[in-house]
Design an enzyme around this catalytic site. Structure first.
Site, PDB file in Angstrom:
ATOM      1  CB  SER A 182      -0.962  -0.006   1.182  1.00 37.00           C
ATOM      2  OG  SER A 182      -0.264  -0.227   2.395  1.00 37.00           O
ATOM      3  CG  HIS A 210      -3.600  -0.731  -2.432  1.00 36.97           C
ATOM      4  ND1 HIS A 210      -4.095   0.543  -2.463  1.00 36.97           N
ATOM      5  CD2 HIS A 210      -3.386  -1.025  -1.130  1.00 36.97           C
ATOM      6  CE1 HIS A 210      -4.156   1.015  -1.228  1.00 36.97           C
ATOM      7  NE2 HIS A 210      -3.734   0.077  -0.397  1.00 36.97           N
ATOM      8  CE  LYS A 242      -7.385   1.022   0.572  1.00 36.10           C
ATOM      9  NZ  LYS A 242      -6.949   0.115   1.599  1.00 36.10           N
TER      10      LYS A 242
HETATM   11  C1  LIG Z   1      -6.876  -0.128   2.934  1.00 35.34           C
HETATM   12  C2  LIG Z   1      -6.314  -1.453   3.231  1.00 35.34           C
HETATM   13  C3  LIG Z   1      -6.953  -2.316   4.117  1.00 35.34           C
HETATM   14  C4  LIG Z   1      -8.137  -1.898   4.948  1.00 35.34           C
HETATM   15  O1  LIG Z   1      -9.273  -1.825   4.199  1.00 35.34           O
HETATM   16  P1  LIG Z   1     -10.473  -0.905   4.728  1.00 35.34           P
HETATM   17  O2  LIG Z   1     -11.652  -1.389   3.992  1.00 35.34           O
HETATM   18  O3  LIG Z   1     -10.091   0.501   4.400  1.00 35.34           O
HETATM   19  O4  LIG Z   1     -10.561  -1.146   6.213  1.00 35.34           O
HETATM   20  C5  LIG Z   1      -6.449  -3.596   4.265  1.00 35.34           C
HETATM   21  N1  LIG Z   1      -5.349  -3.982   3.601  1.00 35.34           N
HETATM   22  C6  LIG Z   1      -4.676  -3.165   2.788  1.00 35.34           C
HETATM   23  C7  LIG Z   1      -3.459  -3.651   2.078  1.00 35.34           C
HETATM   24  C8  LIG Z   1      -5.141  -1.865   2.580  1.00 35.34           C
HETATM   25  O5  LIG Z   1      -4.465  -1.038   1.792  1.00 35.34           O
END
Ligand SMILES: *Cc1c(COP(=O)(O)O)cnc(C)c1O
Length: 396
Positions: A182, A210, A242
């Protein structure tokens, strides 16, 4: 001995963060219009969102949300197991499983909860959870909460992962990795990790928050892009917040995995189901993400344009082929100054500092979106150069 004053201790930690240029600041966005946001009375071009495909404000996604809200109202009114599981949730789970080529999928309200739930359901005392050092915080927290021993390996180091597995040859083992990291944007060596897990009898868990929507021919993510099957990656988790531009998350896998999670994933059992209208919005977003290939093609063009322009100007990039394109700065204070300078020039690119990234590795996390144009990217590169992004890393 008197008890420690906890509020005072918190205030001291806050002051220490401020002293070290590590204080985070909540900014309120008053308006959002594609990649443009209004903050503190100014319009800024954002290179910070995870809306990689530009779906968060897509009319079809919004319409699906509104239509479903007209039919269902807002709240799901209960946990999935207690009457909250609506036809919209079932349809979304079906679509996700189909997209990723898995038997089943199970919804969670957030990605954080999905990782806590799956690791907690599978692991317990005496087991091990082997993880990449740069994994997302919720994978780390999930392993800790599960009671298993957390064993970390250097970033993308398959030999390091093997050593950690071999140090506990008889323990139940999950190897968990981000598919796309991330804060760095690079992709995990999934074929090698899958082979290792097969050899050593560990379960591979890929968090593709991602990668989903962005990688793979129809956006099925890093696992599909690596040519891996459900057999290679038995636990496939990703988020809907995302590239899909909605909110929520899911785990996809075998019927046996999902049946077990329905019983034992505490973050599924003991929480209110996501609003059904969000599930409807996510289904509309999946349709766009899968079939509008031009969004991924536009991203690929922008990524190449950004990297070429950044290298020509002497910025320090990381080896990333994804829309996450960090510009390495080094010192937190420098990253903050550069971010503020960009803001003065009309761009929103927050500084990412420890403990989110390792000490001495502060950066500007530039994210690209299909909403951007090549001209936008060119203007950002010029602004970065004027702010002095080139060679900053070397100055420390
Ligand atoms: C954003 C993210 C999460 C968390 O997801 P949310 O739905 O925002 O709680 C988990 N793992 C990774 C790699 C992320 O980038």
């Amino acid at each position: 001995m008197p008890r420690p004053d906890l509020l005072n201790r918190l205030a001291q930690a806050h002051a220490d963060r401020a002293q070290a240029d590590l204080l985070r600041r909540l900014r309120t966005v008053r308006e959002a219009d594609g990649a443009w946001i209004a903050v503190d009375g100014r319009r800024l071009l954002s290179f910070a969102s995870n809306d990689y495909l530009g779906l968060a404000q897509h009319p079809r996604v919004t319409e699906a949300l509104v239509d479903a809200a007209q039919r269902w109202g807002v709240g799901a009114t209960a946990a999935h197991l207690l009457g909250g599981h609506r036809a919209e949730h079932e349809a979304l789970e079906h679509d996700l499983a189909h997209w990723l080529g898995r038997e089943r999928a199970l919804l969670f309200s957030t990605g954080y909860m999905a990782n806590l739930g799956v690791l907690g359901a599978l692991l317990g005392d005496g087991d091990v959870c082997v993880q990449d050092k740069l994994n997302h915080a919720c994978l780390i927290d999930g392993a800790r909460l599960s009671g298993a021993e957390l064993k970390r390996y250097p970033h993308n180091d398959v030999d390091g992962a093997r050593r950690q597995l071999d140090a506990a040859p008889d323990a139940g083992a999950v190897l968990a990795t981000d598919g796309v990291f991330s804060m760095d944007g690079d992709v995990a060596p999934l074929p090698e990790l899958a082979a290792l897990c097969r050899e050593r009898g560990a379960l591979l868990h890929v968090d593709d928050a991602h990668g989903l929507g962005v990688l793979g021919a129809d956006g099925a993510g890093s696992v599909a892009a690596a040519g891996l099957s459900a057999h290679d990656v038995p636990i496939h988790m990703a988020t809907l917040g995302k590239a899909l531009g909605v909110a929520g998350a899911f785990v996809a896998g075998s019927a046996a995995l999902i049946d077990g999670l329905v019983q034992f994933a505490r973050t599924h059992v003991y929480t209110t189901a996501m609003p059904p209208a969000l599930a409807a919005a996510a289904r509309a977003a999946i349709g766009l993400a899968r079939f509008e290939h031009w969004r991924r093609e536009r991203l690929a063009t922008l990524i190449a344009h950004f990297r070429h322009g950044a290298q020509r100007r002497g910025f320090v990039l990381l080896p990333s082929g994804t829309p996450i394109q960090p510009v390495l700065v080094g010192a937190s204070g420098d990253a903050l100054r550069l971010s503020r300078d960009l803001e003065a020039r009309g761009f929103y690119v927050p500084a990412i500092r420890p403990p989110t990234v390792p000490n001495g590795k502060a950066r500007l996390r530039v994210t690209l979106s299909a909403l951007h144009t090549e001209t936008d990217v060119e203007r950002l590169l010029d602004a970065l150069a004027l702010g002095g992004a080139q060679g900053m890393q070397n100055a420390h």
